[in-house]
Motif scaffolding. Sequence first.
Motif, PDB file in Angstrom:
ATOM      1  N   GLY A 111       0.856  -1.180   0.000  1.00 53.52           N
ATOM      2  CA  GLY A 111       0.000   0.000   0.000  1.00 53.52           C
ATOM      3  C   GLY A 111       0.891   1.229   0.000  1.00 53.52           C
ATOM      4  O   GLY A 111       2.092   1.141  -0.284  1.00 53.52           O
ATOM      5  N   PHE A 112       0.322   2.358   0.365  1.00 57.42           N
ATOM      6  CA  PHE A 112       1.085   3.604   0.343  1.00 57.42           C
ATOM      7  C   PHE A 112       2.301   3.542   1.269  1.00 57.42           C
ATOM      8  O   PHE A 112       3.408   3.913   0.869  1.00 57.42           O
ATOM      9  CB  PHE A 112       0.202   4.799   0.722  1.00 57.42           C
ATOM     10  CG  PHE A 112       0.989   6.077   0.874  1.00 57.42           C
ATOM     11  CD1 PHE A 112       1.373   6.802  -0.238  1.00 57.42           C
ATOM     12  CD2 PHE A 112       1.386   6.523   2.130  1.00 57.42           C
ATOM     13  CE1 PHE A 112       2.130   7.958  -0.111  1.00 57.42           C
ATOM     14  CE2 PHE A 112       2.143   7.680   2.271  1.00 57.42           C
ATOM     15  CZ  PHE A 112       2.512   8.396   1.149  1.00 57.42           C
ATOM     16  N   ALA A 169       1.059   2.965  -5.500  1.00 59.03           N
ATOM     17  CA  ALA A 169      -0.094   2.311  -4.875  1.00 59.03           C
ATOM     18  C   ALA A 169      -1.338   2.427  -5.758  1.00 59.03           C
ATOM     19  O   ALA A 169      -2.115   1.474  -5.871  1.00 59.03           O
ATOM     20  CB  ALA A 169      -0.345   2.916  -3.500  1.00 59.03           C
TER      21      ALA A 169
END
Length: 187
Positions: A111-112, A169
């Motif tokens: 993810g980020f 992402a």
Amino acid sequence: MATKDVVYIALFAALMAVLAVFPPLTIPALGVPITAQSMGVMLAGGILGARRGALAMVLFLVLVAVGLPLLSGGRGGIGVFAGPTAGFLFGWVVAAYVIGWLTERFWTGLGFVGAFLISVFGGIVVLYAVGIPVVAAVADIPLWTALAGSAAFIPGDLVKAGIAAAVIATVKRSYPLIPARARAGRA
């Protein structure tokens, strides 16, 4: 290598050239110009993966070596590979590979935050580990002096890592370009 791989590699080499067009941002208190091209390295590795990301940087550096003015400030030619920033140029290939390799390994849960940490590690730690010793050697200054001088670039590089992580992402969710065969079994 498939045609689409060649297209992606060329596309990210072109992205590096486009990022050179953005004028450098100078931090007033430090007087240090920050360019956008190191963000292209983070994007190439994080979106294309290790092999294609590194090959995109190799293609870009070949184009610079033959004389195209694709570096920030309109620089190009073989002479840039003998200057103090040569280590950073060669480090782009290593950094893109490392970022891509880590992205492939942590793909499933990426993810980020993960993309940011990978971008920081590859795009700052690895890149500086390759570039700073060359600065010190070519400029004939102590390694510590070169390291201290490069520290002024870290805030800008952290911003670029954040932007790259957001893009990585988003691309992962919407249109992942890292092939399943590269990330299979590496989560």
